[in-house]
Design a protein around this motif. Structure first.
Motif, PDB file in Angstrom:
ATOM      1  N   HIS A   3       0.848  -1.192   0.000  1.00  0.00           N
ATOM      2  CA  HIS A   3       0.000   0.000   0.000  1.00  0.00           C
ATOM      3  C   HIS A   3       0.881   1.238   0.000  1.00  0.00           C
ATOM      4  N   GLN A  70      -5.021   2.742   4.372  1.00  0.00           N
ATOM      5  CA  GLN A  70      -5.600   1.637   3.599  1.00  0.00           C
ATOM      6  C   GLN A  70      -7.020   1.316   4.053  1.00  0.00           C
ATOM      7  N   LEU A  71      -7.244   1.323   5.360  1.00  0.00           N
ATOM      8  CA  LEU A  71      -8.560   0.957   5.881  1.00  0.00           C
ATOM      9  C   LEU A  71      -9.564   2.105   5.826  1.00  0.00           C
ATOM     10  N   LEU A 150      -3.813  -9.842   4.703  1.00  0.00           N
ATOM     11  CA  LEU A 150      -4.376  -8.764   3.887  1.00  0.00           C
ATOM     12  C   LEU A 150      -5.867  -8.981   3.647  1.00  0.00           C
ATOM     13  N   GLU A 151      -6.264 -10.230   3.440  1.00  0.00           N
ATOM     14  CA  GLU A 151      -7.697 -10.545   3.285  1.00  0.00           C
ATOM     15  C   GLU A 151      -8.460 -10.260   4.575  1.00  0.00           C
ATOM     16  N   THR A 154      -9.023  -6.656   4.671  1.00  0.00           N
ATOM     17  CA  THR A 154     -10.095  -6.306   3.732  1.00  0.00           C
ATOM     18  C   THR A 154     -11.461  -6.541   4.383  1.00  0.00           C
ATOM     19  N   GLN A 155     -11.567  -7.629   5.120  1.00  0.00           N
ATOM     20  CA  GLN A 155     -12.830  -7.925   5.817  1.00  0.00           C
ATOM     21  C   GLN A 155     -13.104  -6.889   6.908  1.00  0.00           C
ATOM     22  N   LYS A 157     -12.035  -3.824   6.859  1.00  0.00           N
ATOM     23  CA  LYS A 157     -12.390  -2.599   6.145  1.00  0.00           C
ATOM     24  C   LYS A 157     -13.870  -2.614   5.754  1.00  0.00           C
ATOM     25  N   GLN A 169     -11.646 -16.016   6.720  1.00  0.00           N
ATOM     26  CA  GLN A 169     -10.341 -16.039   6.049  1.00  0.00           C
ATOM     27  C   GLN A 169      -9.390 -17.117   6.540  1.00  0.00           C
TER      28      GLN A 169
END
Length: 192
Positions: A3, A70-71, A150-151, A154-155, A157, A169
């Motif tokens: 990122h 990023q979030l 990272l996944e 993403t969750q 986020k 995940q």
């Protein structure tokens, strides 16, 4: 973690004597990323005396800044132990003072108790919290890989609860993850 910041990250240097009062940080804090202002804040006294310390602190706080960027608005959803552990793992510096604590017999604090703010922790409790965050995230990356981490982010986020994100995940519950990590920590302690 792939990122690049969307905007410039400002670093504010404070006099050592005014760092805690200006930032509202605890006495044991070496630096601070302020997500509201998007700034890294560091006391200057140690920065001028110890360049290695300054590099470590700036890298650590920069990881916090990247995670928050990023979030986005969901940045506050990342549990503190995960946020601190990622900063420690990704800053590229070894925290040797934690090795000594690791060798001591200590009782782990349950990870759910380390999800919120750490500002009220004593210096000793903060040391254990950082040790645990570093160890748990090291285990998370080592066992599941950075892609899964990272996944997981993403969750988070997407405003999923950590327990739901872990189940999705990692295919195990938050409680199972903690049990596996603590077991690995105990095994590591027996080898020392």
């Amino acid at each position: 973690f792939g990122h690049f910041p969307s905007k410039t990250i400002v670093v504010v240097l404070h006099a050592k004597s005014s760092f805690q009062s200006a930032t509202g940080s605890p006495i044991w804090a070496d630096g601070l990323f302020d997500p509201t202002l998007g700034r890294i804040q560091v006391p200057t006294q140690d920065a001028l005396a110890d360049r290695a310390w300054l590099r470590r602190v700036l890298r650590h706080e920069f990881v916090h800044a990247l995670l928050h960027d990023q979030l986005g608005p969901a940045g506050s959803a990342i549990p503190t132990w995960l946020d601190e552990g990622l900063a420690m793992q990704l800053c590229g510096d070894h925290w040797s003072d934690l090795d000594q604590t690791m060798m001591q017999n200590f009782t782990p604090i349950p990870l759910p108790a380390l999800e919120g703010a750490w500002g009220g922790l004593s210096s000793d409790a903060a040391t254990v919290a950082y040790l645990e965050a570093n160890s748990a995230v090291h285990y998370l990356i080592d066992r599941f890989g950075m892609h899964r981490v990272l996944e997981l982010l993403t969750q988070l986020k997407a405003k999923q609860a950590l327990s739901t994100a872990m189940q999705s995940q990692l295919s195990l519950s938050y409680e199972q993850f903690q049990s596996m990590w603590v077991e690995q920590l105990r095994e590591q302690g027996k080898k020392s």
